[in-house]
Scaffold this active site. Structure first.
Site, PDB file in Angstrom:
ATOM      1  N   SER A 108       5.665  15.006  -9.865  1.00 28.63           N
ATOM      2  CA  SER A 108       4.259  15.404  -9.941  1.00 28.63           C
ATOM      3  C   SER A 108       4.123  16.923  -9.841  1.00 28.63           C
ATOM      4  O   SER A 108       3.200  17.500 -10.383  1.00 28.63           O
ATOM      5  CB  SER A 108       3.462  14.716  -8.846  1.00 28.63           C
ATOM      6  OG  SER A 108       4.073  14.951  -7.600  1.00 28.63           O
ATOM      7  N   GLU A 158       0.830  -1.212   0.000  1.00 30.53           N
ATOM      8  CA  GLU A 158       0.000   0.000   0.000  1.00 30.53           C
ATOM      9  C   GLU A 158       0.864   1.261   0.000  1.00 30.53           C
ATOM     10  O   GLU A 158       0.510   2.255  -0.624  1.00 30.53           O
ATOM     11  CB  GLU A 158      -0.955   0.007   1.195  1.00 30.53           C
ATOM     12  CG  GLU A 158      -2.071  -1.014   1.098  1.00 30.53           C
ATOM     13  CD  GLU A 158      -3.050  -0.720  -0.035  1.00 30.53           C
ATOM     14  OE1 GLU A 158      -3.101   0.418  -0.520  1.00 30.53           O
ATOM     15  OE2 GLU A 158      -3.762  -1.666  -0.433  1.00 30.53           O
TER      16      GLU A 158
END
Ligand code: SF4
Length: 373
Positions: A316, A52
């Site tokens: 990003s 995760e």
């Protein structure tokens, strides 16, 4: 909150679709023998946690081989907690956003130090670990323990925005989207339902051109009924991504060794090694940038030679162009004025150090240059 419609057909149609079309070969969602877990059955939380965290900024297909490599190196919590940070960063190398690796490492040490059963069974317990947000915590609890916690990653936001044709960007009404995710979640099969929702977003309800003809929610979906699913989720106008040019020096001494430095601990790439350099000032020639940065950061004087390689790398939040020149060391003992330490190393020893992805291409170019003589 907008009404998602009747819940039973929504849940049943998604889970039926998932039985045939879901991604059932994700190793951390399976028992050790490769079979699927039953309702309410627990899986190894360590593998789920690692996965995760890797998935926070990276897609599943990219994560899979890194997860296998990580689990081979650190198969359980105790092994990870006892590892050195150098080894942790080496195994993570190539996956980017290295703070995630350091947080896993620090989290493992904290869980071991607490003693007893190390694994939290509550949202609060997971949220107390470094780098774990609400969606990651919920995803770990539902994947590892089949507990009924809603999730809200980017895929889920998109699917839910379309299901109800939500008129507001998800980021501006997160509370509403959390309620929606909690409402549709099947409390009897939360692990399967959350996974099915993610698989629908990844394979059918994709960002561009969703394949509504293959979607189990076609009859229930407000965006489909409106005839324009691509309009959802509604978006704010994006801010322009900043662009910077970075001058980098591959400095060699008289013995052919090259100079590298270890970044300070904080920040995106903290603790990694790199070739020294820095931002080009407006109107500055790139050779002057490299001379200035090496003087400011390492207190050395160099003669800037020919260009070795120029490459772009997109994060990003910014885009960088690295312009890399070979340099000859002239004077000054290198000082770590803006880094943890500096080191002269032979080119063949560079693979012993963890570098950010952009630097791996610089190393390859340097080794090709040396091989060509
Ligand atoms: S019908 Fe189309 S837009 Fe609606 S959930 Fe399915 S794939 Fe997404």
């Amino acid at each position: 909150m907008l009404d998602p419609g009747p819940l039973e057909p929504l849940r049943d149609s998604l889970l039926d679709w998932w039985e045939t079309h879901g991604r059932h070969a994700i190793p951390w969602k399976l028992r050790p023998d490769g079979s699927r877990p039953g309702p309410g059955e627990s899986l190894d939380p360590f593998g789920v946690w690692v996965a995760e965290v890797m998935l926070q900024q990276t897609q599943l297909a990219v994560v899979l081989p890194y997860w296998q490599r990580w689990m081979a190196a650190f198969p359980d919590l105790r092994t990870l907690a006892a590892a050195s940070e150098h080894d942790v960063l080496m195994v993570w190398q190539g996956l980017g956003y290295y703070a995630r690796a350091r947080r896993l490492h620090g989290g493992a040490q904290r869980l071991i130090a607490a003693g007893g059963d190390p694994w939290p069974r509550t949202l609060e317990g997971w949220l107390a670990l470094p780098g774990i947000g609400r969606s990651t915590a919920a995803s770990i609890l539902s994947s590892a323990f089949d507990l009924a916690h809603p999730i809200l990653d980017g895929n889920v936001q998109r699917v839910l925005a379309r299901l109800v044709a939500h008129p507001v960007p998800p980021k501006r009404q997160l509370a509403d989207f959390w309620r929606l995710s909690a409402t549709v979640l099947d409390p009897k099969r939360p692990r399967a339902f959350n996974q099915a929702l993610m698989d629908l977003g990844a394979g059918v309800c994709t960002p561009r051109q969703p394949t509504c003809g293959a979607c189990p929610w076609r009859e229930l979906c407000a965006a489909y009924a409106a005839g324009d699913p691509g309009r959802f989720p509604v978006k704010d106008t994006p801010a322009p991504i900043p662009f910077q040019v970075i001058g980098v020096g591959v400095v060699q001494d008289g013995e052919g060794r090259v100079l590298i430095d270890q970044r300070l601990q904080e920040g995106l790439l903290g603790g990694l090694w790199e070739f020294p350099g820095g931002k080009q000032e407006p109107g500055e020639a790139i050779e002057a940038t490299i001379e200035r940065e090496l003087r400011e950061e390492l207190a050395i004087e160099v003669a800037v030679g020919e260009e070795l390689i120029s490459l772009e790398h997109a994060y990003s939040h910014k885009r960088l162009r690295f312009v890399v020149h070979l340099c000859r060391w002239l004077a000054g003992e290198p000082q770590p004025l803006a880094s943890q330490q500096v080191r002269w190393v032979a080119p063949q020893e560079l693979s012993d150090y963890p570098f950010p992805a952009a630097n791996a291409r610089i190393i390859a170019a340097l080794q090709a240059r040396i091989a060509a003589g």
